[in-house]
Design an enzyme around this catalytic site. Structure first.
Site, mmCIF file in Angstrom:
data_model
loop_
_atom_site.group_PDB
_atom_site.id
_atom_site.type_symbol
_atom_site.label_atom_id
_atom_site.label_comp_id
_atom_site.label_asym_id
_atom_site.label_seq_id
_atom_site.Cartn_x
_atom_site.Cartn_y
_atom_site.Cartn_z
ATOM 1 N N ARG A 164 0.826 -1.214 0.000
ATOM 2 C CA ARG A 164 0.000 0.000 0.000
ATOM 3 C C ARG A 164 0.862 1.267 0.000
ATOM 4 O O ARG A 164 0.516 2.270 0.612
ATOM 5 C CB ARG A 164 -0.955 0.030 1.212
ATOM 6 N N SER A 238 -11.638 0.739 3.239
ATOM 7 C CA SER A 238 -10.756 0.454 4.378
ATOM 8 C C SER A 238 -10.102 1.739 4.871
ATOM 9 O O SER A 238 -9.375 2.389 4.117
ATOM 10 C CB SER A 238 -9.673 -0.552 3.975
ATOM 11 N N GLU A 334 -5.200 4.615 6.116
ATOM 12 C CA GLU A 334 -4.997 4.454 4.676
ATOM 13 C C GLU A 334 -5.522 5.673 3.931
ATOM 14 O O GLU A 334 -5.123 5.956 2.803
ATOM 15 C CB GLU A 334 -5.710 3.183 4.199
#
Length: 338
Positions: A164, A238, A334
């Site tokens: 990520r 998320s 995130e």
């Protein structure tokens, strides 16, 4: 300048949390020339923020700068031997690209069906889901350098991908605007159904030899079951990354919590399921004011009504503190916080 810059623009429809925030200035980008025009007019010398699908951003206040909204469209491909190179413009909806590949029988993106957002954001985040990560299919991207006014090409290696993460979130953060991305797919690539939920759902449907379309449909079904639809429930998917911790720390946690959900990264690191950690702290399905933790997936924070960005951020901070208190693990957001 084509499509003049708009003043005092509401961003409510441009972020999936549905948060009301006002941008001092707003420019919709439909062609590369629009970026050149902004550069020539000196707009990149001030504050600006690049917005795609708005699915990975939380506005906690009005934006006192220029919102550069990437809305360019277009998809094409060419085949060379056993490989296909698919190029999509930065403003293309990611899921539309997934289905473009499925319709042309190009494997490689099906496990990432229904990930929210646009193509331009995909390498920044190194998106991934259900056993597939963008870094394994990314070939190159064309980007605009807001410092020099030039267009440059980044290879897979240039992007320095990790979980990520990419160079665009670190040393190049805020400098480059991704205009288009090219993906390199194997025409005869193996279908990946290693993720337990996919295999289980395929079995339930009686599918022994799945196609990429079958996998994409199952992944979409699983996501819809787990995650709220942003068109009806404000959310950004998320909210937290799955933390990666040293193996030594993990072994200590496993002794205390034998049921801990984890995935091996390499010989020295384990990835923990952030949703599991949050759920163990009692947050799943809990509502605080106008903010809620989604009932089916504790990784997701939702705007339950008229929440402000600050209220959502405050709850995320409480959760981060709670997980650290219980497990000694630091969660990372995130979502971009503005």
């Amino acid at each position: 300048m084509k499509n003049a810059i708009q003043q005092e623009k509401s961003l409510k429809e441009f972020n999936t949390f549905g948060i009301e925030a006002i941008a001092k200035q707003y420019k919709k980008i439909e062609a590369e020339q629009d970026l050149k025009d902004l550069y020539d007019a000196g707009y990149f010398e001030g504050d600006f923020f690049v917005l795609g699908g708005g699915s990975n951003v939380l506005f906690t206040k009005d934006y006192d700068g220029l919102i550069v909204h990437i809305a360019s469209k277009g998809k094409q491909h060419f085949i060379e031997n056993d490989q296909v190179f698919v190029t999509a413009e930065g403003g293309e909806v990611w899921n539309d690209l997934v289905w473009y590949c499925i319709e042309h029988d190009f494997p490689g993106l099906e496990n990432m069906a229904l990930i929210p957002g646009t193509v331009g954001a995909s390498p920044i985040q190194n998106i991934g889901a259900y056993g597939q990560e963008l870094m394994h299919i990314f070939y190159s991207c064309r980007a605009f350098d807001t410092k020099t006014g030039e267009f440059v090409t980044f290879s897979n290696e240039d992007c320095q991908f990790s979980y990520r993460d990419s160079i665009f979130k670190r040393e190049c953060k805020g400098r480059y605007i991704i205009c288009s991305v090219t993906y390199k797919l194997d025409l005869f690539g193996q279908i990946n159904i290693s993720y337990g939920a996919i295999a289980a759902e395929l079995a339930k449907r009686g599918i022994d030899t799945p196609t990429i379309k079958d996998v994409a449909e199952v992944v979409s079904y699983i996501r819809v079951e787990k995650l709220p639809d942003p068109s009806t429930v404000g959310n950004a998917g998320s909210f937290f990354k799955n933390p990666i911790i040293p193996k030594t720390q993990f072994l200590g946690l496993e002794k205390q919590f034998p049921e801990i959900v984890h995935y091996t990264v390499d010989s020295e690191h384990e990835k923990l399921a952030a949703g599991w950690l949050i759920e163990q702290c009692g947050w799943k399905g809990k509502k605080v004011g106008e903010v809620a933790v989604w009932k089916n997936q504790a990784l997701v924070l939702t705007n339950a009504g008229k929440a402000t960005g600050n209220e959502i951020f405050a709850l995320s901070s409480t959760i981060v503190d709670d997980v650290y208190t219980h497990f000694g693990v630091q969660l990372e957001r995130e979502v971009n916080i503005l």
